[in-house]
Design an enzyme around this catalytic site. Structure first.
Site, PDB file in Angstrom:
ATOM      1  N   ILE A   1       0.894  -1.153   0.000  1.00  0.00           N
ATOM      2  CA  ILE A   1       0.000   0.000   0.000  1.00  0.00           C
ATOM      3  C   ILE A   1       0.937   1.209   0.000  1.00  0.00           C
ATOM      4  O   ILE A   1       1.912   1.250   0.747  1.00  0.00           O
ATOM      5  CB  ILE A   1      -0.954  -0.002   1.217  1.00  0.00           C
ATOM      6  N   SER A   2       0.666   2.160  -0.864  1.00  0.00           N
ATOM      7  CA  SER A   2       1.571   3.299  -1.040  1.00  0.00           C
ATOM      8  C   SER A   2       1.653   4.157   0.209  1.00  0.00           C
ATOM      9  O   SER A   2       0.720   4.214   1.019  1.00  0.00           O
ATOM     10  CB  SER A   2       1.107   4.169  -2.210  1.00  0.00           C
ATOM     11  N   GLN A   3       2.771   4.862   0.318  1.00  0.00           N
ATOM     12  CA  GLN A   3       2.976   5.862   1.357  1.00  0.00           C
ATOM     13  C   GLN A   3       1.823   6.870   1.276  1.00  0.00           C
ATOM     14  O   GLN A   3       1.494   7.342   0.180  1.00  0.00           O
ATOM     15  CB  GLN A   3       4.319   6.523   1.060  1.00  0.00           C
TER      16      GLN A   3
END
Length: 174
Positions: free
Chosen positions: A21-23
């Protein structure tokens, strides 16, 4: 899980199927670059946990999301349905080919890196539509904003980044 303690850190987290899951900062930046007004139809490539799709669903009329992992797509759709997001439509498939049956799109967010912008995705953008995609090598990319202008497009590098690879016909091989 022990990841709950990491939920509010501004860094990517691992999820199932060897994906991340992206930053949160990157999710916000990519979303902001689309300049959504509220009536748009948006395509997301790489559903993952469904977090980016939920953010988009709050800011656009319709969100279509494609993931190559059936387990992630199903899990995200179930969660988003439970949360009341009726404007998110998740499909399993080769994201590098987009979603021609729902095109054209006002905006496209690609949450995995490609060696170059997939032609299929550019074709599925509306005129003056915007696509945000990490472009570069497997190890390092530039977050890139692409704005369609008729039969061509303008490309602008935003910042350096590192994403998981976009696997598929117009991305990376496995």
């Amino acid at each position: 899980s022990d990841d709950k303690s990491k939920a509010y850190k501004d860094k990517p987290l691992n999820i199932n199927c060897s994906q991340t899951i992206s930053q949160p900062y990157m999710v916000a930046l990519m979303t902001q670059l689309l300049e959504l007004k509220g009536n748009e139809k948006v395509l997301e490539i790489g559903t993952g946990s469904g977090y980016q799709a939920a953010i988009l669903a709050e800011l656009a009329a319709e969100v279509y999301s494609v993931d190559r992992h059936p387990a992630l797509a199903k899990q995200a759709q179930t969660l988003l349905n439970e949360l009341g997001y009726s404007n998110v439509h998740i499909k399993t498939g080769n994201g590098t080919l987009g979603l021609p049956e729902a095109a054209p799109f006002d905006g496209i967010i690609v949450t995995a890196s490609a060696p170059e912008a997939p032609e299929a995705l550019i074709e599925q953008l509306k005129d003056y539509g915007r696509m945000v995609i990490p472009i570069g090598s497997r190890d390092q990319q530039e977050l890139t904003l692409i704005q369609k202008r008729g039969d061509s497009y303008i490309s602008k590098a935003i910042c350096g980044c590192i994403f998981v690879p976009l696997i598929g016909k117009q991305g990376w091989e496995k």
